[in-house]
Scaffold this active site. Structure first.
Site, PDB file in Angstrom:
ATOM      1  N   ARG A  30     -19.588   2.520  30.723  1.00  0.00           N
ATOM      2  CA  ARG A  30     -20.972   2.037  30.552  1.00  0.00           C
ATOM      3  C   ARG A  30     -21.078   1.343  29.190  1.00  0.00           C
ATOM      4  O   ARG A  30     -20.084   1.234  28.452  1.00  0.00           O
ATOM      5  CB  ARG A  30     -21.946   3.208  30.640  1.00  0.00           C
ATOM      6  CG  ARG A  30     -21.738   4.220  29.527  1.00  0.00           C
ATOM      7  CD  ARG A  30     -22.556   5.467  29.705  1.00  0.00           C
ATOM      8  NE  ARG A  30     -22.586   6.226  28.460  1.00  0.00           N
ATOM      9  CZ  ARG A  30     -22.992   7.464  28.347  1.00  0.00           C
ATOM     10  NH1 ARG A  30     -23.397   8.124  29.408  1.00  0.00           N
ATOM     11  NH2 ARG A  30     -23.006   8.070  27.170  1.00  0.00           N
ATOM     12  N   GLY A  70     -13.507   3.706  27.018  1.00  0.00           N
ATOM     13  CA  GLY A  70     -14.961   3.880  26.960  1.00  0.00           C
ATOM     14  C   GLY A  70     -15.680   2.843  27.809  1.00  0.00           C
ATOM     15  O   GLY A  70     -16.784   2.395  27.474  1.00  0.00           O
ATOM     16  N   ALA A  71     -15.064   2.482  28.945  1.00  0.00           N
ATOM     17  CA  ALA A  71     -15.570   1.348  29.740  1.00  0.00           C
ATOM     18  C   ALA A  71     -16.481   1.771  30.891  1.00  0.00           C
ATOM     19  O   ALA A  71     -16.811   0.964  31.743  1.00  0.00           O
ATOM     20  CB  ALA A  71     -14.384   0.541  30.277  1.00  0.00           C
ATOM     21  N   LYS A 109     -16.558   7.217  12.067  1.00  0.00           N
ATOM     22  CA  LYS A 109     -16.663   5.756  12.076  1.00  0.00           C
ATOM     23  C   LYS A 109     -16.267   5.155  10.726  1.00  0.00           C
ATOM     24  O   LYS A 109     -15.812   4.012  10.659  1.00  0.00           O
ATOM     25  CB  LYS A 109     -18.086   5.334  12.475  1.00  0.00           C
ATOM     26  CG  LYS A 109     -18.427   5.712  13.924  1.00  0.00           C
ATOM     27  CD  LYS A 109     -17.511   4.994  14.908  1.00  0.00           C
ATOM     28  CE  LYS A 109     -17.651   5.434  16.336  1.00  0.00           C
ATOM     29  NZ  LYS A 109     -16.791   4.685  17.263  1.00  0.00           N
ATOM     30  N   TYR A 156     -20.121  12.112  13.255  1.00  0.00           N
ATOM     31  CA  TYR A 156     -20.013  10.768  13.836  1.00  0.00           C
ATOM     32  C   TYR A 156     -19.813   9.735  12.724  1.00  0.00           C
ATOM     33  O   TYR A 156     -18.938   8.874  12.809  1.00  0.00           O
ATOM     34  CB  TYR A 156     -21.281  10.455  14.644  1.00  0.00           C
ATOM     35  CG  TYR A 156     -21.310   9.049  15.207  1.00  0.00           C
ATOM     36  CD1 TYR A 156     -20.626   8.734  16.373  1.00  0.00           C
ATOM     37  CD2 TYR A 156     -22.012   8.033  14.555  1.00  0.00           C
ATOM     38  CE1 TYR A 156     -20.652   7.436  16.884  1.00  0.00           C
ATOM     39  CE2 TYR A 156     -22.038   6.741  15.060  1.00  0.00           C
ATOM     40  CZ  TYR A 156     -21.364   6.445  16.227  1.00  0.00           C
ATOM     41  OH  TYR A 156     -21.377   5.164  16.728  1.00  0.00           O
ATOM     42  N   VAL A 157     -20.621   9.835  11.668  1.00  0.00           N
ATOM     43  CA  VAL A 157     -20.533   8.898  10.538  1.00  0.00           C
ATOM     44  C   VAL A 157     -19.133   8.956   9.923  1.00  0.00           C
ATOM     45  O   VAL A 157     -18.504   7.918   9.658  1.00  0.00           O
ATOM     46  CB  VAL A 157     -21.602   9.225   9.475  1.00  0.00           C
ATOM     47  CG1 VAL A 157     -21.427   8.348   8.244  1.00  0.00           C
ATOM     48  CG2 VAL A 157     -23.016   9.070  10.049  1.00  0.00           C
TER      49      VAL A 157
HETATM   50  N1  LIG Z   1     -24.887   1.520  20.749  1.00  0.00           N
HETATM   51  C1  LIG Z   1     -24.912   1.461  19.442  1.00  0.00           C
HETATM   52  O1  LIG Z   1     -26.001   1.265  18.846  1.00  0.00           O
HETATM   53  C2  LIG Z   1     -23.652   1.618  18.637  1.00  0.00           C
HETATM   54  C3  LIG Z   1     -23.753   1.454  17.261  1.00  0.00           C
HETATM   55  C4  LIG Z   1     -22.605   1.568  16.496  1.00  0.00           C
HETATM   56  C5  LIG Z   1     -21.388   1.836  17.092  1.00  0.00           C
HETATM   57  N2  LIG Z   1     -21.324   1.997  18.441  1.00  0.00           N
HETATM   58  C6  LIG Z   1     -20.011   2.281  19.025  1.00  0.00           C
HETATM   59  O2  LIG Z   1     -19.813   1.460  20.139  1.00  0.00           O
HETATM   60  C7  LIG Z   1     -18.971   2.144  21.069  1.00  0.00           C
HETATM   61  C8  LIG Z   1     -19.642   2.172  22.430  1.00  0.00           C
HETATM   62  O3  LIG Z   1     -20.826   2.942  22.318  1.00  0.00           O
HETATM   63  P1  LIG Z   1     -22.043   2.827  23.324  1.00  0.00           P
HETATM   64  O4  LIG Z   1     -23.269   2.712  22.526  1.00  0.00           O
HETATM   65  O5  LIG Z   1     -21.713   1.820  24.377  1.00  0.00           O
HETATM   66  O6  LIG Z   1     -22.061   4.319  23.879  1.00  0.00           O
HETATM   67  P2  LIG Z   1     -21.812   4.923  25.341  1.00  0.00           P
HETATM   68  O7  LIG Z   1     -21.967   6.383  25.207  1.00  0.00           O
HETATM   69  O8  LIG Z   1     -22.635   4.179  26.325  1.00  0.00           O
HETATM   70  O9  LIG Z   1     -20.278   4.525  25.555  1.00  0.00           O
HETATM   71  C9  LIG Z   1     -19.247   5.280  25.031  1.00  0.00           C
HETATM   72  C10 LIG Z   1     -18.273   5.533  26.153  1.00  0.00           C
HETATM   73  O10 LIG Z   1     -17.246   6.408  25.625  1.00  0.00           O
HETATM   74  C11 LIG Z   1     -17.004   7.377  26.608  1.00  0.00           C
HETATM   75  N3  LIG Z   1     -16.479   8.617  26.049  1.00  0.00           N
HETATM   76  C12 LIG Z   1     -17.163   9.591  25.413  1.00  0.00           C
HETATM   77  N4  LIG Z   1     -16.345  10.619  25.156  1.00  0.00           N
HETATM   78  C13 LIG Z   1     -15.119  10.282  25.641  1.00  0.00           C
HETATM   79  C14 LIG Z   1     -13.870  10.935  25.683  1.00  0.00           C
HETATM   80  N5  LIG Z   1     -13.708  12.169  25.212  1.00  0.00           N
HETATM   81  N6  LIG Z   1     -12.836  10.303  26.256  1.00  0.00           N
HETATM   82  C15 LIG Z   1     -12.984   9.054  26.777  1.00  0.00           C
HETATM   83  N7  LIG Z   1     -14.134   8.380  26.767  1.00  0.00           N
HETATM   84  C16 LIG Z   1     -15.202   8.994  26.196  1.00  0.00           C
HETATM   85  C17 LIG Z   1     -18.356   7.626  27.272  1.00  0.00           C
HETATM   86  O11 LIG Z   1     -18.177   8.246  28.538  1.00  0.00           O
HETATM   87  C18 LIG Z   1     -18.934   6.245  27.334  1.00  0.00           C
HETATM   88  O12 LIG Z   1     -18.614   5.587  28.540  1.00  0.00           O
HETATM   89  C19 LIG Z   1     -18.727   3.530  20.489  1.00  0.00           C
HETATM   90  O13 LIG Z   1     -17.487   3.537  19.814  1.00  0.00           O
HETATM   91  C20 LIG Z   1     -19.873   3.694  19.526  1.00  0.00           C
HETATM   92  O14 LIG Z   1     -19.555   4.599  18.490  1.00  0.00           O
HETATM   93  C21 LIG Z   1     -22.430   1.900  19.237  1.00  0.00           C
END
Ligand SMILES: NC(=O)c1ccc[n+]([C@@H]2O[C@H](COP(=O)([O-])OP(=O)(O)OC[C@H]3O[C@@H](n4cnc5c(N)ncnc54)[C@H](O)[C@@H]3O)[C@@H](O)[C@H]2O)c1
Length: 249
Positions: free
Chosen positions: A19, A16-17, A160, A156-157
């Site tokens: 962004r 997930g790198a 997680k 999603y919930v």
């Molecule tokens: N941003 C928040 O407020 C928040 C809060 C709680 C948890 N999170 C968790 O933090 C992590 C990063 O989230 P973020 O906010 O940076 O979101 P984001 O969408 O910017 O990053 C998630 C990344 O996962 C990738 N991804 C999505 N589907 C995929 C797939 N099928 N295969 C491979 N990669 C895939 C996306 O392309 C993206 O680059 C996630 O696990 C998210 O659930 C984020």
């Protein structure tokens, strides 16, 4: 006395790198000296991350596809010779309230990517960590798992919340091998999906956060690097809340 985090000589994989938090974590791990491999379903974005850290070619991997996960793990083991730090950040962030807000096949897709994807990536790399009796696994849960979601959707919930149980179970299995397994539970962090979702309503959130600001990716990446470092060697099975105090337990 100066305390520095030096991860020189450590190999890392961040999923997930492309962004957001994953990109920030990859960049910070690399700044700390780790040799970092990055993967994502978004190839262009993850290539940009790979270029930013001046390291290895990016890996395209859909975490919903078990064969692609096997390919990613095999490639990383072949190219890096082993993974010391695994950051399972890739996930679908989904919104919409109510049990009827999405179709059952969307439930499957979110659970497959977010929960099964994390499990399969760990499965693909943990034997190597066990053989070397060393490793750090950092999984991504969410504030949503504690509070039933604020705006995020039920699938999603559920995914997680599943990460928390999976993390604790794997921590018990891996502890005797010197491997720590922890989860991060970010609050409201201004990454692309969240920024879009809360646009114009930031002022509604800020009074609910004791530190009076929304989070930045760097706030979470800092904790990723801490958990990956020797400073965190006696922590395992934890869920670390990174939420500015929005939820306390
Ligand atoms: N941003 C928040 O407020 C928040 C809060 C709680 C948890 N999170 C968790 O933090 C992590 C990063 O989230 P973020 O906010 O940076 O979101 P984001 O969408 O910017 O990053 C998630 C990344 O996962 C990738 N991804 C999505 N589907 C995929 C797939 N099928 N295969 C491979 N990669 C895939 C996306 O392309 C993206 O680059 C996630 O696990 C998210 O659930 C984020």
């Amino acid at each position: 006395m100066t305390i520095e985090i030096d991860l020189t000589g450590k190999n890392a994989l961040v999923t997930g790198a492309a962004r957001g938090i994953g990109r920030a974590s990859a960049i910070l791990l690399a700044k700390a000296g780790a040799d970092v491999a990055v993967s994502d379903i978004l190839y262009e974005g993850v290539q940009e991350t790979a270029e930013a850290i001046g390291g290895r070619p990016a890996i395209r991997c859909d975490l919903g596809d078990p064969d692609q996960i096997t390919g990613m793990c095999d490639r990383v083991l072949a190219e890096l010779g082993g993974v010391d730090i695994l950051v399972n950040c890739g996930a679908i962030v989904a919104y919409g309230r109510g049990i009827g807000a999405f179709e059952p096949d969307e439930w499957d897709r979110v659970l497959d990517v977010n929960l099964r994807g994390t499990y399969l990536t760990c499965r693909g790399l943990v034997e190597n960590m066990k053989q070397r009796r060393d490793g750090r696994i950092i999984n991504f849960s969410s504030l949503a798992a504690h509070v039933g979601g604020i705006e995020t959707a039920m699938h999603y919930v559920a995914s997680k919340a599943g990460i928390i149980g999976f993390t604790r179970s794997l921590a018990k299995e891996c502890g005797p091998f010197g491997i720590t397994v922890n989860a991060l539970a970010p609050g409201v962090i201004l990454t692309p999906p969240v920024r879009k979702q809360v646009a114009g309503r930031e002022a509604d959130y800020i009074p609910t956060i004791p530190l009076r600001r929304l989070g930045e990716s760097r706030d979470v990446a800092n904790v990723v690097v801490f958990l990956a470092s020797p400073l965190a060697s006696y922590l395992t099975g934890l869920v670390v809340d990174v939420n500015g105090g929005q939820f306390m337990k």
